[in-house]
Design an enzyme around this catalytic site. Sequence first.
Site, PDB file in Angstrom:
ATOM      1  N   LYS A  77      13.560  63.973  38.471  1.00 64.89           N
ATOM      2  CA  LYS A  77      14.935  63.941  38.934  1.00 64.89           C
ATOM      3  C   LYS A  77      15.266  65.281  39.578  1.00 64.89           C
ATOM      4  O   LYS A  77      14.790  66.330  39.122  1.00 64.89           O
ATOM      5  CB  LYS A  77      15.860  63.655  37.742  1.00 64.89           C
ATOM      6  CG  LYS A  77      17.321  63.401  38.078  1.00 64.89           C
ATOM      7  CD  LYS A  77      18.060  63.024  36.798  1.00 64.89           C
ATOM      8  CE  LYS A  77      19.534  62.739  37.036  1.00 64.89           C
ATOM      9  NZ  LYS A  77      20.225  62.352  35.780  1.00 64.89           N
ATOM     10  N   SER A 216      22.668  58.260  35.735  1.00 62.47           N
ATOM     11  CA  SER A 216      22.539  58.930  37.018  1.00 62.47           C
ATOM     12  C   SER A 216      21.097  59.130  37.474  1.00 62.47           C
ATOM     13  O   SER A 216      20.856  59.660  38.554  1.00 62.47           O
ATOM     14  CB  SER A 216      23.218  60.307  36.932  1.00 62.47           C
ATOM     15  OG  SER A 216      22.600  61.106  35.925  1.00 62.47           O
ATOM     16  N   SER A 240      21.968  58.348  30.908  1.00 67.05           N
ATOM     17  CA  SER A 240      21.551  58.398  32.306  1.00 67.05           C
ATOM     18  C   SER A 240      20.083  58.061  32.538  1.00 67.05           C
ATOM     19  O   SER A 240      19.667  57.899  33.679  1.00 67.05           O
ATOM     20  CB  SER A 240      21.835  59.789  32.894  1.00 67.05           C
ATOM     21  OG  SER A 240      23.220  60.007  32.980  1.00 67.05           O
TER      22      SER A 240
END
Length: 567
Positions: A77, A216, A240
Amino acid sequence: MTSLTVKEALSRLRDGRLNPQELCKQCLRRARKLTHLNIFITQTEEAAHKHAEASAYRLSKGNNTAHPLEGIPVAFKDNFCTRGIRTTCASHMLSNYRPPYSATMVQRMQNSGAVLVGKANMDEFAMGSGSIDSIAGPVKNPWTLLFQNTRQRSIANRQSACCRQNAPKDAASTSEELVVGRRGMHTAATEDIQLESASHRLAFVDDSDWLVTGGSSGGSAAAVASGAALVAFGSDTGGSTRNPASYCGVVGFKPTYGLLSRHGLIPLVNSMDVPGILTKTVEDSAIVLNTVAGHDVYDSTTVTDPFHPVQLDDKFSLDGIHIGIPKEYHAPGTSPDVLEAWRRAADLLEAGGAKVTEVSLPHTQHSITCYHVLCCCEVASNMARYDGIEFGHRAKVGESTEELYAATRHEGFNEVVRGRILAGNFFLLRKNYERFFLKAQQVRRLISDDFRHVFASGVDMLLTPTTLSDAPTHSWFTEHDNRTRSEQQDVFTQPVNMAGIPAITVPAALSPRGLPIGLQFIGQNFDEQKLLSVAHWFELNRDFLPLSLDFLDNPRRPQCEPLDQPL
């Protein structure tokens, strides 16, 4: 090749049936074919080829010189610092930031021989649950490809063409399973759930509509689901990692707070942030965990106790395992499809020898409000460092320092981030501090105590939904603002972060719309061994296999083409 699990790939790499360079090349090729899904913000092709070549050399010298994850493609990420590689947090504020060091998770994966193929897309500064608020554009769920130009075909045809889903044994056995499921239901749902035929159809507004990945860490989940990487790391602050794992049909694992280092993970909420692991299987998550877990001198919140590697056994028995079903998690708005999957999973575990009972977590109803207050307060503190002076974006305003601060933060942050900063500063005002922040901290302790009391009563772990439904369409998701959707999407996941305990989302079934539904196992602090063992048992016995997009490498198969058209 890109459909391989980490365990399968390691076996082939070590016995010479697979070359690290070829595996890396295939993953990069898959990522290029799916550029329109916006999975990556930055792809590291040159470095990936270099590291794959080094892995091939070490493997050629024999297994004694090879590292534990030699040649395995990994994505991170874009809020994990990577030395010399752009790390943006999907924000204009850090659009050109190149860290001088790598996060501990990145360094440990590279030291183990893993090959970094890219930095995955996300919500800006990890604030969101749809991965749609990014400077690189929204991430699109790879499962959308199953419906591209095939939206008039039956769900059954889509399943057989594009995913490795096991078919029911026969009609009689399917009917019998339905009866057993209703008789042995462990949730508070009504006995007869009527599924409207309309709910079985995907309501795409037009040909430009698509399915969201959740967030996310949507880019990380999409990378694993699509085969652009065999493993990916996300951050998990309120779900997330687990939320997009559920929507994308992969495994999303959040370890106990303090088991994995946060050093180099750009913070959102320091007291809740945990690096999350996304893989195709539970066993893969255990392999990665064993590689990266342990104390880090650069992170004082990591535990100093020695880490005992997780060992999974395919013959693991559920005898003596007590699983709780929290009655408060039967939340308003939960789809009948999720309730059905939850009920079937409870019945499967009970039939396998586990004791399954209803339990209560009475303060769950206050959890999402408490989480919102604490999240905004820590965001306000963490975002204060981005002022245009030390690093990151700097506005071209020179009238005064105050104007520079204001212009820089207005240009660098999107509305979602600015809104949370404002809310956090409001909660932290002297007149509001006790009313909001301190009260939320007290409620957080009560929420943590709920879990502690349940586990002290003899319950080994909990089984809950992960999301309210299967993956929603972008048109539906954007009908409400980020805060509203975050509160809806995090309802089942954020209590775990408040308590700091481990949890893992495992794909459980396909919905009638042909989309994955994930369920969440919640364990006790630092008991990843038992948590992953039960999740692995469930994975071996449920009727689901991950999405396969191998047809993208075979142009003769017409099910999901052409790829150059918009979703």
